[in-house]
Design a protein around this motif. Structure first.
Motif, mmCIF file in Angstrom:
data_model
loop_
_atom_site.group_PDB
_atom_site.id
_atom_site.type_symbol
_atom_site.label_atom_id
_atom_site.label_comp_id
_atom_site.label_asym_id
_atom_site.label_seq_id
_atom_site.Cartn_x
_atom_site.Cartn_y
_atom_site.Cartn_z
ATOM 1 N N ARG A 1 0.836 -1.218 0.000
ATOM 2 C CA ARG A 1 0.000 0.000 0.000
ATOM 3 C C ARG A 1 0.862 1.257 0.000
ATOM 4 N N ILE A 2 1.913 1.234 0.829
ATOM 5 C CA ILE A 2 2.825 2.389 0.881
ATOM 6 C C ILE A 2 3.472 2.591 -0.489
ATOM 7 N N GLU A 3 3.954 1.484 -1.067
ATOM 8 C CA GLU A 3 4.651 1.592 -2.361
ATOM 9 C C GLU A 3 3.720 2.096 -3.453
ATOM 10 N N ALA A 4 2.484 1.598 -3.442
ATOM 11 C CA ALA A 4 1.529 2.037 -4.471
ATOM 12 C C ALA A 4 1.246 3.528 -4.319
ATOM 13 N N GLN B 1 9.533 -1.644 9.191
ATOM 14 C CA GLN B 1 9.908 -0.227 9.279
ATOM 15 C C GLN B 1 11.070 0.083 8.330
ATOM 16 N N ASN B 2 12.032 -0.817 8.312
ATOM 17 C CA ASN B 2 13.185 -0.587 7.440
ATOM 18 C C ASN B 2 12.787 -0.601 5.961
ATOM 19 N N LEU B 3 11.915 -1.547 5.598
ATOM 20 C CA LEU B 3 11.512 -1.622 4.188
ATOM 21 C C LEU B 3 10.588 -0.460 3.808
ATOM 22 N N ALA B 4 9.882 0.082 4.780
ATOM 23 C CA ALA B 4 9.110 1.302 4.496
ATOM 24 C C ALA B 4 10.075 2.461 4.209
ATOM 25 N N HIS B 5 11.158 2.540 4.979
ATOM 26 C CA HIS B 5 12.187 3.567 4.694
ATOM 27 C C HIS B 5 12.804 3.321 3.310
ATOM 28 N N VAL B 6 13.042 2.065 2.982
ATOM 29 C CA VAL B 6 13.597 1.721 1.668
ATOM 30 C C VAL B 6 12.643 2.185 0.562
ATOM 31 N N LEU C 1 10.511 4.565 0.516
ATOM 32 C CA LEU C 1 10.509 6.014 0.341
ATOM 33 C C LEU C 1 11.833 6.489 -0.269
ATOM 34 N N ALA C 2 12.938 5.917 0.184
ATOM 35 C CA ALA C 2 14.235 6.322 -0.368
ATOM 36 C C ALA C 2 14.347 5.936 -1.843
ATOM 37 N N ARG C 3 13.635 4.889 -2.244
ATOM 38 C CA ARG C 3 13.645 4.491 -3.655
ATOM 39 C C ARG C 3 13.025 5.588 -4.523
ATOM 40 N N VAL C 4 12.126 6.348 -3.934
ATOM 41 C CA VAL C 4 11.441 7.408 -4.668
ATOM 42 C C VAL C 4 12.161 8.744 -4.484
ATOM 43 N N SER D 1 15.079 13.124 -0.099
ATOM 44 C CA SER D 1 14.700 14.243 0.778
ATOM 45 C C SER D 1 13.530 13.851 1.664
ATOM 46 N N LEU D 2 12.474 13.322 1.036
ATOM 47 C CA LEU D 2 11.315 12.914 1.831
ATOM 48 C C LEU D 2 11.704 11.771 2.765
ATOM 49 N N SER D 3 12.586 10.917 2.277
ATOM 50 C CA SER D 3 13.085 9.831 3.125
ATOM 51 C C SER D 3 13.813 10.397 4.350
ATOM 52 N N ALA D 4 14.620 11.443 4.141
ATOM 53 C CA ALA D 4 15.323 12.065 5.274
ATOM 54 C C ALA D 4 14.330 12.698 6.240
ATOM 55 N N LEU D 5 13.353 13.382 5.675
ATOM 56 C CA LEU D 5 12.341 14.025 6.519
ATOM 57 C C LEU D 5 11.636 12.986 7.392
ATOM 58 N N VAL D 6 11.175 11.915 6.748
ATOM 59 C CA VAL D 6 10.413 10.883 7.453
ATOM 60 C C VAL D 6 11.324 10.097 8.409
ATOM 61 N N GLY D 7 12.544 9.844 7.996
ATOM 62 C CA GLY D 7 13.462 9.075 8.840
ATOM 63 C C GLY D 7 13.845 9.839 10.091
ATOM 64 N N ILE D 8 14.243 11.093 9.936
ATOM 65 C CA ILE D 8 14.624 11.903 11.108
ATOM 66 C C ILE D 8 13.409 12.086 12.011
#
Ligand SMILES: Cc1cc2nc3c(=O)[nH]c(=O)nc-3n(C[C@H](O)[C@H](O)[C@H](O)COP(=O)(O)OP(=O)(O)OC[C@H]3O[C@@H](n4cnc5c(N)ncnc54)[C@H](O)[C@@H]3O)c2cc1C
Length: 417
Positions: A57-60, A105-110, A112-115, A118-125
């Protein structure tokens, strides 16, 4: 002649692999063979079925509602805040909160980082350092005030450690001060590079208590008089992430500003170790993005009457990126195993972060080259990946600093100074 498995691939006879629309490449056209996912070693298959569905769902969502809208914000250095409610909707604001496994959680970060990094950094921090610090070190009242809005991305936080004169040496170098004043505090000093600094509602500021010399963490609502944040412009990478210079000019805080569990810098070391590991996963995610953009481009772009994918040197680049990615995935799974066992040490996180970001940087350069001129245009994604990788190579401890941490652990000799 019976084709070898290798030559069979060129005749389109691979039929044992499947494309999972949404996180691999575009689905294959009718009559053409399906291609394997860029998650070649299928980490997601290690998740239970319900988490596989949540991840899908997240990826879609990212594929449909986020990925197409990133070139313009990157070019103009703006944060597309209109995307935040959608990220909250799929749970990216509260990854720690939903009883999710660490791998999820890690694969959700993956994902987002695949896309986008910046958004990955925002969400990760946001998850690892902001909510993480308040949850771990805060009072029930502090949690009640900030965490629900943060989880929904109705408020953003900023994690404020680095200063203009202290980056790599910040652990011993914090100059921002907190001085007791009545029953509250007065904050004085400056911070630099702070992610989401111009848009955050609350800043988590590390400052030295002038009475005991300890570095402590304070919650500073960003509408407090004396606080200013100025966006750092003209960055090569993470252009969507709003990094800021901050000034605390006699900022008056109440007694409830101090996070009581963060009474010394030691409090944050464990969190910084885990967030360093998270950056290792960012390296995995961005390389998945690099691989799929490169492969799609190589199949589509024609030169000398054939797709780039038919050239051996281009396939070599694709294979090297895939190899770098696979190495990082294996490494990060080992990091996770240690985390699950409570045995992760800074040396592991430093080695993983340094290696994953180094290989991601190499992958971005290989892929950029294999895309020719379009590789340096933001709308083709690779230029954005390449610039953004420079930032993750440097933050959470530079390549050199993490190498020194590993070198010190392996030799018993510190080479920091
Ligand atoms: C895009 C971005 C986002 C960031 N976000 C945040 C954030 O949200 N919050 C936050 O607090 N910070 C943030 N940072 C700060 C980041 O953690 C620092 O940039 C990083 O720690 C390096 O510090 P510096 O930039 O001051 O480099 P310096 O410390 O000045 O280092 C310059 C160079 O010298 C090298 N060097 C330094 N000391 C040594 C040594 N002893 N031996 C060998 N080489 C050495 C470094 O490796 C580097 O190559 C961010 C940075 C960037 C670029």
């Amino acid at each position: 002649m019976t084709p070898s498995p290798e030559t069979a691939a060129t005749t389109g006879s691979i039929d044992t692999v499947t494309v999972r629309p949404g996180h691999g490449s575009a689905p294959a056209a009718p009559g053409t063979p399906a291609l394997p996912d860029v998650d070649l070693f299928d980490l997601r298959s290690l998740l239970p079925p319900d988490e596989q569905e949540r991840l899908a769902r997240i990826e879609a969502h990212l594929e449909e509602h986020v990925r197409p809208h990133l070139a313009e914000p990157w070019n103009t250095e703006t944060l597309p805040v209109e995307l935040l409610p959608g990220l909250a909707e799929v749970g990216l604001g509260e990854l720690d909160h939903l009883g999710a496994s660490r791998l999820f959680q890690n694969l959700a970060h993956v994902a987002l980082a695949r896309v986008d990094l910046s958004l990955s950094a925002l969400v990760g921090i946001h998850n690892e350092l902001n909510i993480g610090s308040i949850e771990r070190f805060g009072t029930p009242e502090q949690k009640a005030r900030w965490v629900p809005a943060l989880r929904r991305f109705e408020a953003l936080g900023a994690f404020c450690l680095t200063e203009p004169d202290h980056g790599s040496d910040i652990a011993g170098g914090v100059e921002t001060t907190a001085t007791p004043d009545g029953d509250g505090w007065i904050l004085r000093g400056t911070k630099r590079w702070i992610g989401a600094g111009t848009v955050a509602a609350v800043a988590l500021v590390w400052a030295r208590d002038t009475t005991d010399g300890e570095v402590k963490c304070f919650l500073v609502p960003t509408d407090t008089p004396g606080f200013t944040a100025t966006k750092i412009t003209g960055k090569l990478g993470l252009r969507i992430m709003q990094n800021a210079d901050m000034v605390f000019d006699d900022v008056r805080l109440g007694p409830d500003a101090l996070l009581p569990g963060a009474g010394s810098f030691d409090a944050t070391r464990e969190m910084l170790r885990d967030s360093r590991a998270w950056v290792g996963w960012q390296g995995v995610g961005v390389q998945q993005g690099i691989l799929r953009v490169l492969r799609d481009y190589a199949l589509e772009r024609t030169q000398f009457g054939r797709p780039l994918a038919r050239f051996q040197l281009v396939q070599s680049a694709i294979a090297q990126v895939a190899g770098n990615l696979a190495a990082c995935e294996g490494l990060m799974m080992q990091v996770q195993r240690l985390q699950d066992a409570g045995a992760l040490e800074m040396v592991h996180a430093a080695a993983a972060k340094a290696t994953s970001t180094r290989l991601a940087r190499e992958s971005a350069a290989l892929a950029r080259d294999a895309m020719g001129g379009n590789g340096i245009v933001a709308s083709y994604e690779m230029a954005r990946f390449m610039g953004d990788v420079e930032a993750i190579y440097t933050y959470e401890g530079t390549q050199s600093i993490n190498a020194l941490i590993v070198g010190r652990a392996l030799t018993g000799v510190s080479a920091f100074v």
